[in-house]
Design a protein around this motif. Structure first.
Motif, PDB file in Angstrom:
ATOM      1  N   TYR A   1      -4.443 -16.172   0.573  1.00  0.00           N
ATOM      2  CA  TYR A   1      -4.597 -15.102   1.310  1.00  0.00           C
ATOM      3  C   TYR A   1      -5.412 -14.199   1.146  1.00  0.00           C
ATOM      4  CZ  TYR A   1      -0.837 -12.240  -0.493  1.00  0.00           C
ATOM      5  OH  TYR A   1      -0.060 -11.637  -1.272  1.00  0.00           O
ATOM      6  N   ALA A   2      -5.686 -13.079   1.878  1.00  0.00           N
ATOM      7  CA  ALA A   2      -7.003 -12.023   2.295  1.00  0.00           C
ATOM      8  C   ALA A   2      -6.118 -10.606   1.417  1.00  0.00           C
ATOM      9  CB  ALA A   2      -8.067 -11.675   2.622  1.00  0.00           C
ATOM     10  N   GLN A   3      -6.009  -9.519   0.758  1.00  0.00           N
ATOM     11  CA  GLN A   3      -5.817  -7.857   0.592  1.00  0.00           C
ATOM     12  C   GLN A   3      -6.496  -7.079   0.751  1.00  0.00           C
ATOM     13  OE1 GLN A   3      -2.074  -8.140  -1.203  1.00  0.00           O
ATOM     14  NE2 GLN A   3      -3.631  -7.413  -2.868  1.00  0.00           N
ATOM     15  N   HIS A   4      -6.861  -6.138   1.179  1.00  0.00           N
ATOM     16  CA  HIS A   4      -7.548  -5.470   1.549  1.00  0.00           C
ATOM     17  C   HIS A   4      -9.104  -5.740   2.429  1.00  0.00           C
ATOM     18  CE1 HIS A   4      -4.664  -3.679  -1.792  1.00  0.00           C
ATOM     19  NE2 HIS A   4      -4.608  -3.197  -1.159  1.00  0.00           N
ATOM     20  N   ILE A   5      -8.896  -6.293   3.143  1.00  0.00           N
ATOM     21  CA  ILE A   5     -10.378  -6.703   3.587  1.00  0.00           C
ATOM     22  C   ILE A   5     -10.850  -5.268   4.218  1.00  0.00           C
ATOM     23  CG2 ILE A   5     -10.733  -7.890   5.558  1.00  0.00           C
ATOM     24  CD1 ILE A   5      -8.910  -9.542   5.621  1.00  0.00           C
ATOM     25  N   ARG A   6     -12.503  -5.483   3.748  1.00  0.00           N
ATOM     26  CA  ARG A   6     -13.153  -4.578   4.159  1.00  0.00           C
ATOM     27  C   ARG A   6     -14.239  -4.862   4.369  1.00  0.00           C
ATOM     28  NH1 ARG A   6     -12.589  -4.940  -0.676  1.00  0.00           N
ATOM     29  NH2 ARG A   6     -13.775  -4.498  -2.888  1.00  0.00           N
ATOM     30  N   THR A   7     -15.031  -3.436   4.865  1.00  0.00           N
ATOM     31  CA  THR A   7     -16.696  -4.350   4.641  1.00  0.00           C
ATOM     32  C   THR A   7     -17.923  -3.144   3.879  1.00  0.00           C
ATOM     33  OG1 THR A   7     -16.315  -4.936   7.970  1.00  0.00           O
ATOM     34  CG2 THR A   7     -18.297  -4.165   6.146  1.00  0.00           C
ATOM     35  N   GLU A   8     -18.748  -3.663   3.518  1.00  0.00           N
ATOM     36  CA  GLU A   8     -19.504  -3.014   2.501  1.00  0.00           C
ATOM     37  C   GLU A   8     -20.864  -3.737   2.531  1.00  0.00           C
ATOM     38  OE1 GLU A   8     -18.360  -2.980  -1.545  1.00  0.00           O
ATOM     39  OE2 GLU A   8     -15.959  -2.024  -1.599  1.00  0.00           O
ATOM     40  N   GLY A   9     -21.732  -2.215   2.781  1.00  0.00           N
ATOM     41  CA  GLY A   9     -22.803  -2.505   2.948  1.00  0.00           C
ATOM     42  C   GLY A   9     -23.312  -4.236   3.830  1.00  0.00           C
ATOM     43  N   GLY A  10     -22.378  -4.143   5.180  1.00  0.00           N
ATOM     44  CA  GLY A  10     -22.363  -5.088   6.084  1.00  0.00           C
ATOM     45  C   GLY A  10     -21.274  -6.114   6.001  1.00  0.00           C
ATOM     46  N   LEU A  11     -21.218  -6.674   4.741  1.00  0.00           N
ATOM     47  CA  LEU A  11     -20.648  -7.838   4.229  1.00  0.00           C
ATOM     48  C   LEU A  11     -19.050  -7.052   3.935  1.00  0.00           C
ATOM     49  CD1 LEU A  11     -23.932  -8.806   1.570  1.00  0.00           C
ATOM     50  CD2 LEU A  11     -23.161  -9.843   4.213  1.00  0.00           C
ATOM     51  N   PRO A  12     -17.853  -8.850   4.131  1.00  0.00           N
ATOM     52  CA  PRO A  12     -17.179  -8.757   3.817  1.00  0.00           C
ATOM     53  C   PRO A  12     -17.283  -8.318   2.050  1.00  0.00           C
ATOM     54  CG  PRO A  12     -17.265 -10.435   4.164  1.00  0.00           C
ATOM     55  CD  PRO A  12     -18.485  -9.802   4.741  1.00  0.00           C
ATOM     56  N   CYS A  13     -15.196  -8.112   2.063  1.00  0.00           N
ATOM     57  CA  CYS A  13     -14.894  -7.729   1.115  1.00  0.00           C
ATOM     58  C   CYS A  13     -13.278  -7.609   0.714  1.00  0.00           C
ATOM     59  CB  CYS A  13     -15.514  -6.690  -0.375  1.00  0.00           C
ATOM     60  SG  CYS A  13     -17.423  -6.645  -0.230  1.00  0.00           S
ATOM     61  N   PHE A  14     -12.818  -8.379   0.220  1.00  0.00           N
ATOM     62  CA  PHE A  14     -10.906  -8.580  -0.029  1.00  0.00           C
ATOM     63  C   PHE A  14     -11.045  -8.978  -1.524  1.00  0.00           C
ATOM     64  CE2 PHE A  14     -13.324 -11.890   0.538  1.00  0.00           C
ATOM     65  CZ  PHE A  14     -12.343 -14.276   0.158  1.00  0.00           C
ATOM     66  N   GLU A  15      -9.999  -8.403  -1.798  1.00  0.00           N
ATOM     67  CA  GLU A  15      -8.760  -8.964  -2.920  1.00  0.00           C
ATOM     68  C   GLU A  15      -8.077 -10.710  -2.008  1.00  0.00           C
ATOM     69  OE1 GLU A  15      -6.481  -6.197  -4.371  1.00  0.00           O
ATOM     70  OE2 GLU A  15      -7.444  -4.693  -4.535  1.00  0.00           O
ATOM     71  N   LEU A  16      -8.741 -11.609  -3.219  1.00  0.00           N
ATOM     72  CA  LEU A  16      -7.976 -13.176  -3.762  1.00  0.00           C
ATOM     73  C   LEU A  16      -6.514 -12.706  -3.805  1.00  0.00           C
ATOM     74  CD1 LEU A  16      -7.929 -15.747  -2.086  1.00  0.00           C
ATOM     75  CD2 LEU A  16      -9.458 -16.334  -4.267  1.00  0.00           C
ATOM     76  N   ILE A  17      -5.464 -13.633  -3.163  1.00  0.00           N
ATOM     77  CA  ILE A  17      -4.305 -13.969  -3.570  1.00  0.00           C
ATOM     78  C   ILE A  17      -3.955 -14.573  -3.875  1.00  0.00           C
ATOM     79  CG2 ILE A  17      -1.909 -13.308  -3.301  1.00  0.00           C
ATOM     80  CD1 ILE A  17      -3.635 -11.121  -4.302  1.00  0.00           C
ATOM     81  N   ALA A  18      -3.683 -16.230  -4.808  1.00  0.00           N
ATOM     82  CA  ALA A  18      -3.162 -17.500  -4.539  1.00  0.00           C
ATOM     83  C   ALA A  18      -2.228 -17.610  -4.921  1.00  0.00           C
ATOM     84  CB  ALA A  18      -4.806 -18.111  -4.884  1.00  0.00           C
TER      85      ALA A  18
END
Length: 265
Positions: free
Chosen positions: A42-59
């Motif tokens: 799952y992803a947490q702390h999903i956000r947009t930077e420079g028009g592109l998605p960033c997130f932290e990957l939890i596995a």
């Protein structure tokens, strides 16, 4: 990683496809939503930077690291989670997975960058279902510098367009300018009817690259004269050439460009 199987009947495949898309999205929301710790990935702390998605990957309950993608759209986060799960199942180590996700630049005809034309960035996307249109339009709106969205729409199948027309209208209304591209056949005649023009956004601009019979020209005249539409451009009319006394010639903000549609945009 949870997988759901669908039973496909022999008929009405468009309706089945729509149901599959809907259920797939519900599954993605349940198992890969932000902060859902019941998922394997799952992803947490999903956000947009420079028009592109960033997130932290939890596995598997562990923090693998941060991913900043090179392709736009929040839906790419769900795609990335599925890709990460598949790579993990193949035994690929976490650092390689993170690197692969960060360096993924997209697939052909999926928000494929084609170049710049007169200051506008041009992308090609094979979104032929309302849900895919929604994801693509949302992705474009998050991109840096997006001011106006001109969408040229060519239906993949006319039966699907007719069956899902209300959903297509809902998504196409989100663009600033919509251009229709379709040939003349028994399924496309009258597709842009008075009723369907009435569902367009007020002050919209209608561009028709299709044959004249695709568009109800009387309805277009009424919509333009009544102030429903701000403007229109027609590449082909019915009949051709238009009679000199046809009302389309006298409507402000209406352009007729016989068979030179490339100049419309």
């Amino acid at each position: 990683v949870k997988i759901k199987q669908f039973d496909l009947p022999d008929s009405n495949l468009n309706a089945v496809y729509t149901r599959m898309i809907s259920e797939r999205n519900q599954m993605a929301e349940k198992y890969t939503a932000e902060g859902n710790k019941e998922a394997d990935f799952y992803a947490q702390h999903i956000r947009t930077e420079g028009g592109l998605p960033c997130f932290e990957l939890i596995a598997h309950g562990e923090h693998w690291g941060e991913v900043c993608m090179a392709v736009p759209g929040r839906h790419q986060v769900i795609n990335a989670l599925a890709a990460a799960a598949a790579m993990d199942a193949c035994g690929i180590p976490a650092p390689a997975i993170l690197s692969g996700l960060a360096h993924y630049t997209g697939a052909s005809r999926r928000m494929e960058y084609k170049g710049n034309f007169n200051g506008a960035e041009v992308f090609d996307d094979y979104a032929h279902h309302p849900d895919e249109l929604a994801a693509t339009i949302a992705a474009v709106r998050t991109m840096e510098g997006c001011k106006r969205l001109v969408l040229a729409f060519q239906p993949h199948t006319y039966t699907r367009t007719k069956a899902l027309f209300h959903d297509f209208v809902k998504e196409l209304r989100k663009a600033d300018v919509v251009a229709l591209i379709m040939p003349h056949n028994t399924q496309s005649v009258g597709l842009m009817s008075k009723e369907r023009i009435a569902r367009m956004k007020d002050d919209a601009v209608l561009l028709s690259f299709g044959r004249g019979s695709v568009l109800d020209q009387d309805a277009l005249v009424e919509a333009m004269q009544g102030g429903k539409l701000w403007g229109a451009a027609l590449d082909v009319t019915e009949p051709e050439p238009l009679p000199a006394d046809h009302p389309l010639w006298d409507i402000p903000n209406l352009i007729i460009t016989p068979h030179v549609a490339g100049n419309m945009l």
